[in-house]
Scaffold this motif. Structure first.
Motif, mmCIF file in Angstrom:
data_model
loop_
_atom_site.group_PDB
_atom_site.id
_atom_site.type_symbol
_atom_site.label_atom_id
_atom_site.label_comp_id
_atom_site.label_asym_id
_atom_site.label_seq_id
_atom_site.Cartn_x
_atom_site.Cartn_y
_atom_site.Cartn_z
ATOM 1 N N GLN A 185 0.862 -1.284 0.256
ATOM 2 C CA GLN A 185 -0.062 -0.002 -0.088
ATOM 3 C C GLN A 185 0.440 1.548 0.071
ATOM 4 N N LYS A 186 2.079 1.226 0.781
ATOM 5 C CA LYS A 186 2.830 2.302 1.039
ATOM 6 C C LYS A 186 3.367 2.264 -0.398
ATOM 7 N N TRP A 187 3.887 1.799 -0.910
ATOM 8 C CA TRP A 187 4.978 1.457 -2.161
ATOM 9 C C TRP A 187 4.139 2.157 -3.132
ATOM 10 N N ALA A 233 1.433 3.436 -2.834
ATOM 11 C CA ALA A 233 1.235 5.418 -2.902
ATOM 12 C C ALA A 233 2.334 6.338 -3.076
ATOM 13 N N ASP A 234 3.218 5.466 -3.295
ATOM 14 C CA ASP A 234 4.992 6.371 -3.519
ATOM 15 C C ASP A 234 5.379 6.414 -4.520
ATOM 16 N N ASP A 235 4.405 5.449 -5.914
ATOM 17 C CA ASP A 235 4.083 5.699 -7.717
ATOM 18 C C ASP A 235 3.301 5.703 -7.380
ATOM 19 N N PHE A 236 2.201 6.425 -7.213
ATOM 20 C CA PHE A 236 1.089 7.351 -7.293
ATOM 21 C C PHE A 236 0.258 6.130 -7.993
ATOM 22 N N ARG A 237 0.309 4.673 -7.957
ATOM 23 C CA ARG A 237 -0.809 3.979 -7.985
ATOM 24 C C ARG A 237 -1.906 4.036 -7.373
ATOM 25 N N HIS A 269 -0.933 -1.020 -9.088
ATOM 26 C CA HIS A 269 0.614 -2.379 -8.661
ATOM 27 C C HIS A 269 0.550 -3.523 -8.255
#
Length: 54
Positions: free
Chosen positions: A20-22, A24-28, A33
């Protein structure tokens, strides 16, 4: 438009938090993702069919 297959996925809560964090970091979204990660993994393993050029 390509129709996508829908299915339930059981996943460890700790892994879900990481993804979930990953995402969000990639705007997906987390769904897109996970699909991205699976697609890249399949390509790397040479399991993904090559796309035909039109």
């Amino acid at each position: 438009m390509t129709k996508k297959k829908s299915f339930p996925l059981r996943i460890d809560p700790e892994l879900y938090e990481v993804l979930q964090k990953w995402a969000a970091d990639d705007f997906r979204s987390i769904n897109s993702h996970i699909e991205y990660l699976l697609r890249e993994s399949a390509k790397k393993a040479k399991r993904f069919p090559k796309q035909k050029e039109e």
